[in-house]
Design an enzyme around this catalytic site. Structure first.
Site, PDB file in Angstrom:
ATOM      1  N   GLY A  19       0.640  -1.272  -0.258  1.00 49.96           N
ATOM      2  CA  GLY A  19       0.249  -0.049   0.101  1.00 49.96           C
ATOM      3  C   GLY A  19       0.366   1.345  -0.110  1.00 49.96           C
ATOM      4  O   GLY A  19       1.734   1.349   0.389  1.00 49.96           O
ATOM      5  N   SER A  20       0.554   2.032  -0.438  1.00 53.52           N
ATOM      6  CA  SER A  20       1.163   3.797  -0.433  1.00 53.52           C
ATOM      7  C   SER A  20       0.682   3.604   0.435  1.00 53.52           C
ATOM      8  O   SER A  20      -0.258   3.746   1.631  1.00 53.52           O
ATOM      9  CB  SER A  20       0.709   4.492  -1.630  1.00 53.52           C
ATOM     10  N   GLY A  21       1.490   5.046   1.018  1.00 61.55           N
ATOM     11  CA  GLY A  21       1.465   5.881   2.235  1.00 61.55           C
ATOM     12  C   GLY A  21       2.399   5.718   3.343  1.00 61.55           C
ATOM     13  O   GLY A  21       2.845   6.434   4.031  1.00 61.55           O
ATOM     14  N   HIS A  22       3.482   4.895   2.938  1.00 56.99           N
ATOM     15  CA  HIS A  22       4.574   4.522   3.681  1.00 56.99           C
ATOM     16  C   HIS A  22       5.634   5.031   3.347  1.00 56.99           C
ATOM     17  O   HIS A  22       7.140   5.027   3.503  1.00 56.99           O
ATOM     18  CB  HIS A  22       4.654   3.438   3.562  1.00 56.99           C
ATOM     19  N   LYS A  56       5.733  -7.516   3.032  1.00 53.35           N
ATOM     20  CA  LYS A  56       5.319  -7.539   3.924  1.00 53.35           C
ATOM     21  C   LYS A  56       4.219  -8.392   4.869  1.00 53.35           C
ATOM     22  O   LYS A  56       3.138  -8.392   3.565  1.00 53.35           O
ATOM     23  CB  LYS A  56       4.862  -6.067   4.522  1.00 53.35           C
ATOM     24  N   ASP A  93      -1.400  -8.740   0.808  1.00 55.99           N
ATOM     25  CA  ASP A  93       0.013  -8.252   0.101  1.00 55.99           C
ATOM     26  C   ASP A  93       1.081  -9.586   0.224  1.00 55.99           C
ATOM     27  O   ASP A  93       0.837  -9.981  -2.200  1.00 55.99           O
ATOM     28  CB  ASP A  93       1.024  -8.119   0.905  1.00 55.99           C
ATOM     29  N   HIS A  97      -0.318   1.316  10.028  1.00 54.38           N
ATOM     30  CA  HIS A  97      -2.070   1.208   9.050  1.00 54.38           C
ATOM     31  C   HIS A  97      -2.435   2.336   9.943  1.00 54.38           C
ATOM     32  O   HIS A  97      -3.979   1.960  10.034  1.00 54.38           O
ATOM     33  CB  HIS A  97      -2.350   0.400   8.112  1.00 54.38           C
TER      34      HIS A  97
END
Lengths: 333, 333
Positions: free
Chosen positions: B53-56, B104, B109, B219
């Site tokens: 996921g994006s945001g990391h 991860k 995922d 998250h």
């Protein structure tokens, strides 16, 4: 106030303990709150020092190392270092070729660095030159400044001037490079939120949900105007237009664009903003040849960003590309 | 919600436009939302891909480049990439020596990378190996995970395994290095505030003034416990103690300590925390030989931090020190 600290009074000194523990290549003078190259002074090289209030990390302590600064003085959060600190840093950095003071244009900083330069030259004969960075187009005078404030260009100036000093140039030549960088760089910033100075315990200013501040300073000083939240593409226009109307960035050997995060803005948003800025610059005929995206001159956890554009010639470009090895900027070695 | 964005639905694709504009050494497949080395595939080298996921950010796209990843797939914010993206990234990274998937440990995922591995091997014969990172000691199972979550060790694993692939080792040997890193790393995180997913428009969870969450996921998944705010030295104990009681980090060739910022925490606080963590480790007999301090695996603008300790042997240390050139980690070239 939610912060990862112990006593608010100890924030800077305890962070310096962490810098010393994390970076064996750096020395820390804990009494004078100075970060310096462990191998300083470098014999025959012009020494470069800077400093200012803490809370803008990685600026300045994170830019100490080969190819950039020799030493940096940390004031309390958003508070100028005192002359004694600057004197001690100048002595640490003096390798016999003189020392350049890089000073952001805030009244306290300018006064304390000037006083220190006089003291250290009188006491030890060290030759000192100074450059004052005043690149912020937002306001002419402000809360802590006569004239324009020193912001994003400082990062680029420390890098480029550090490379010039590394080449063995003399103090006048190194200072000349620094002044050329300052003359060729312009910045403008904005904030979505305030930050909280640990010793104050509450936000520096009030910025309601639904509003943002355009032209903000890096200590939360008021900007040009407070406006309703707008999409990123409009925010980019509000930042880039004043920069471009202040200096012609077309021609030359292109431009370096620095999209800076104020501390609390995710990289995802900074890259999105970079895209908007790059589009505007392209439309304006500015050729972007280098970029820097990330939080390099911050205001604690403030959400927001600033845009710096630096007009390059072939020499400034070559000095930007030269190797650097600091905690905050590192490449080529 | 205060964010530098246009339409919340376009955040990831517009950030990828910015990455492409800022980094000419990287290519971006905008349709598949993949960041890749512009010179990929590297003939004869095992390809390394990751994603999530994006945001990391900078994880994972910011870790693409020589010495680290060949390609990274960006899912929507906090959402796994779909198998088609992973298939496309695998093909981009395949230089004839097979491709390692670094995943991860989140249910989506793991499932999507597995499906992609089967698809791409069946379609093209590319040999794929996978390593699942599950280093978070906070909880055994959680909102999105069976088993432990993958957090900070991922950054170190991508760097070290990238160096191993650079040396020309075969797929099995590269995968073996990755598994050794995962086995030797442990992490624990905490949050002072929530973050806000752009598409949701409001904070993921509610964390009242005066409270923090110990053992938080990246998250915003619940951690071990919610406790009153405490001084940094106590927070450091709450993070380091569970890490040290899970694995013996004494002996060997020392440890790498990674003090990660969650996105909204100033460097000043991260260094202050690093000092507290280093003191605890010293008292516990752990010899710290390398460190990394900064926001490298973030949760948008969440305030908080995580501690990762990686036990080193001489080979892992040498691979960590090897040159790397990515937007997020860069040294030695």
């Amino acid at each position: 106030m939610k912060k990862l600290i112990n006593d608010p009074a100890d924030v800077v000194s305890e962070a310096l303990l962490g810098i010393a523990a994390a970076h064996p290549d750096l020395g820390v003078d804990h009494q004078n709150k100075i970060v310096y190259r462990a191998d300083a002074p470098v014999r025959g090289k012009v020494g470069l020092i800077s400093g200012g209030g803490s809370g803008h990390e990685p600026l300045h302590g994170g830019f100490v190392g080969p190819g950039m600064l020799d030493a940096a003085c940390a004031g309390e959060v958003f508070t100028s270092p005192v002359p004694d600190q600057v004197v001690a840093a100048t002595r640490l950095a003096d390798g016999g070729a003189g020392v350049l003071h890089i000073v952001k244009n805030y009244t306290g900083d300018v006064m304390n660095f000037e006083m220190a330069a006089e003291l250290v030259t009188a006491d030890t004969g060290v030759e000192v030159a100074s450059v004052v960075v005043d690149d912020d187009v937002a306001v002419q005078d402000s809360l802590y400044t006569a004239g324009r404030r020193g912001v994003g260009t400082t990062v680029l100036l420390e890098k480029i001037t550090g490379a010039a000093a590394d080449e063995g140039r003399d103090l006048a030549a190194v200072a000349d490079v620094a002044r050329r960088v300052n003359a060729a760089g312009r910045s403008m910033g904005m904030a979505l939120t305030s930050c909280t100075v640990p010793a104050a315990g509450q936000p520096t200013f009030d910025l309601p949900e639904g509003e943002m501040e355009i032209g903000i300073g890096i200590h939360g000083e008021p900007g040009r105007r407070r406006v309703p939240l707008a999409p990123a593409r409009e925010v980019a226009e509000m930042l880039v237009e004043p920069v471009l109307s202040d200096l012609d960035f077309t021609g030359g050997d292109g431009a370096l664009v620095f999209l800076n995060g104020m501390g609390g803005t995710p990289m995802l948003e900074l890259y999105l903003m970079y895209n908007e800025v790059a589009k505007i610059l392209q439309k304006a005929g500015v050729t972007v040849v280098r970029s820097l995206v990330g939080p390099y001159i911050t205001s604690l956890e403030m959400a927001g960003c600033s845009v710096t554009v630096l007009k390059l010639d072939d020499e400034l470009l070559r000095l930007w590309d030269a190797p650097v090895s600091t905690p905050g900027l590192r490449w080529g070695r």
